[in-house]
Write a protein that holds these residues in place. Structure first.
Motif: not given
Length: 219
Positions: A40-43, A64, A66, A83-84, A87, A93, A96
């Motif tokens: 996972y990328l967490y914004i 991961f 931001h 970051v994107l 990731a 990942v 998102i």
């Protein structure tokens, strides 16, 4: 005023936690230090009430992250774009998550003009979302409802912004783009609300002729 822990207490907490983890699994930190492969990328928002590992009940190495004021997907922010890219291109990942929250100070600042300086500039895109949906928002029954609805619209807008980045578009063309989700955390209940945002039109867009525009709405 809420009491807070001293630096000394925090360091003691850390030592206690580390000892507990090693007691449960002697190789816990050895395995953690070997590298990361988060799905996972967490914004999310920088708000101090957003301890995502607690709300999501996940372990170190799974997300991961931001974070910035009001969970913005800023197309000119090299920090976010780095970051994107990392990731998607390196961590690969699978998902998102763009996560906003109710009771957001950045949303309040945008709607009510309660800030100045750099923060005021930062929330300008949210103010534009409000102006584009002014009639609908102004007709809502009370202040909290207006703020919370704008928080949801903001998440939808930031999801759309992800698909404006060359990073995501390139991944889409190569059929390796992560799934994108829009969430709002309800601080009144601690529950996550999935806004169920459809991104299908954006997944089709890279194969469309350049003259065509994707059909995407945020309302």
């Amino acid at each position: 005023m809420m009491d807070y822990q001293s630096i000394e207490q925090i360091l003691q907490n850390n030592r206690r936690w580390a000892a507990q983890q090693k007691q449960k699994n002697a190789n816990y930190f050895t395995n953690l230090a070997r590298g990361q492969k988060p799905p996972y990328l967490y914004i999310g928002c920088s708000d101090s009430r957003m301890p995502l590992t607690q709300f999501m009940q996940v372990e170190p190495g799974e997300i991961f992250v931001h974070r910035n004021i009001a969970n913005q997907v800023c197309l000119t922010d090299i920090n976010f774009l780095s970051v994107l890219e990392y990731a998607i291109e390196h961590l690969q990942v699978a998902h998102i998550i763009v996560c906003g929250h109710y009771c957001c100070g950045g949303i309040k600042a945008a709607l009510e003009g309660t800030t100045s300086g750099l923060v005021d500039s930062w929330v300008t895109p949210i103010r534009e979302i409000y102006l584009e949906n002014k009639e609908e928002i102004d007709n809502l029954p009370n202040r909290d409802t207006k703020l919370n609805y704008l928080a949801e619209l903001n998440v939808k807008f930031q999801v759309k912004n992800l698909y404006h980045t060359a990073i995501v578009r390139n991944a889409l063309r190569e059929n390796r783009a992560p799934r994108v989700h829009g969430w709002v955390l309800d601080l009144y209940s601690g529950l996550i609300k999935d806004l169920d945002i459809s991104t299908e039109a954006w997944h089709l867009y890279p194969s469309c002729p350049a003259s065509q525009k994707p059909l995407v709405t945020i309302g």
